[in-house]
Design an enzyme around this catalytic site. Structure first.
Site, PDB file in Angstrom:
ATOM      1  N   CYS A  27       0.872  -0.968  -0.105  1.00  0.00           N
ATOM      2  CA  CYS A  27       0.007   0.057   0.047  1.00  0.00           C
ATOM      3  C   CYS A  27       0.982   1.147   0.059  1.00  0.00           C
ATOM      4  CB  CYS A  27      -0.991  -0.206   1.412  1.00  0.00           C
ATOM      5  SG  CYS A  27      -1.841   1.749   1.590  1.00  0.00           S
ATOM      6  N   CYS A  44      -0.946   3.715  -6.496  1.00  0.00           N
ATOM      7  CA  CYS A  44      -2.018   3.129  -5.526  1.00  0.00           C
ATOM      8  C   CYS A  44      -2.127   1.792  -5.962  1.00  0.00           C
ATOM      9  CB  CYS A  44      -3.213   3.950  -5.352  1.00  0.00           C
ATOM     10  SG  CYS A  44      -4.468   3.109  -4.428  1.00  0.00           S
TER      11      CYS A  44
END
Ligand code: DGL
Length: 278
Positions: free
Chosen positions: A77, A187
């Site tokens: 992440c 992302c």
């Protein structure tokens, strides 16, 4: 003599299903490993929360995976990496690999035009990202493109269809595409909709993500630390039986089903079990 630590699984975590895009790349180059995947879906999305809160959630996730017994942690992440990677590294006795928007590979392509970085608002505000831009700004113009709300759409499992198309056409209408040479997916959720992003960006624009680079980094670190799982099994057997334990903080059954489906789309069939955890 066999190192017993090498038999431990690799821990991977994300706020939700986005990290599966990273896990898939790791499995492809490390098919002999076992994995535990933690999706903090109860607290997703991270990217529109205050940095302190994301740091605390990320540390908690790392502590949880560490308590299970892992040989390496992948923070799959960008947002959690930006908020907490230094703190997580300090508290872990094993190697920790984070994500970073793939600005370096985009700059190295040396294309003529701006590099657009699609990421969560928190990633784009982070010191880590701003240091990265500063480092490369003499070589390319790097333009942040915050995508609030996009993680939520992907998290619902809507990775194709009208909602994504509308979102992307709206966000790209704010950009002069003529000036853009590449788009960096900063992302891990956005990698799951790479084809839709390519369509919205148009043929002339190259779309880049850092997942393969991260997977290679995991392999290099495990090799250097002599932590690769060296058990030999037939490849056909491995591809049928990648062993993954899922830990999901919210809506475990459905999220596990989505994760398995996403892996299956990549040709990975996993034997899995899931548990709720807070
Ligand atoms: N997959 C996470 C990332 O790479 C999404 C963060 C979020 O939950 O907003 O940044």
């Amino acid at each position: 003599m066999d190192n017993p630590v090498a038999k431990l699984p690799i821990g991977v975590f994300d706020s939700g299903i986005g990290g599966i895009s990273v896990l898939a790349e790791i499995i492809k180059i490390l098919p002999y490993e076992e994995f535990v995947y933690f999706a903090d879906t109860l607290h997703a999305p991270y990217g529109d929360k205050p940095e302190d809160l994301v740091r605390a959630l990320s540390i908690k996730a790392a502590e949880f995976l560490s308590s299970i017994g892992i040989k390496c942690l992948v923070v799959a992440c960008n947002t959690a990496t930006g908020a907490a990677i230094n703190e997580i590294r300090k508290m872990c006795a094993f190697p920790v690999v984070g994500m970073e928007p793939a600005v370096k590979p985009a700059v190295e392509l040396a294309l003529n035009g701006k590099i657009l970085v699609m990421a969560t608002p928190l990633t784009l505000k982070s010191k880590k990202f701003n240091d990265l831009i500063r480092h490369y700004k003499h070589r390319s113009e790097i333009v942040p493109l915050p995508c609030p709300g996009l993680v939520e759409i992907v998290e619902k499992g809507h990775i194709h269809g009208q909602e994504i198309e509308d979102y992307l056409s709206r966000i790209f209408s704010t950009v002069d595409k003529e000036d853009v040479s590449s788009v960096v997916l900063g992302c891990t959720h956005f990698v799951l909709i790479k084809e839709e992003i390519k369509k919205a960006a148009g043929k002339e624009i190259v779309v880049i993500d850092g997942n393969y680079g991260t997977a290679k980094q995991v392999r290099t670190i495990l090799k250097n630390e002599r932590l690769l799982n060296v058990i030999f099994r037939e490849r056909s057997e491995i591809s049928l039986k990648t062993n993954i334990r899922f830990f999901i903080s919210g809506n475990g059954k459905e999220v596990t089903r989505r994760c398995r489906q996403l892996l299956q789309n990549e040709g990975i069939i996993c034997e899995s079990e899931f548990s709720h955890c807070g």
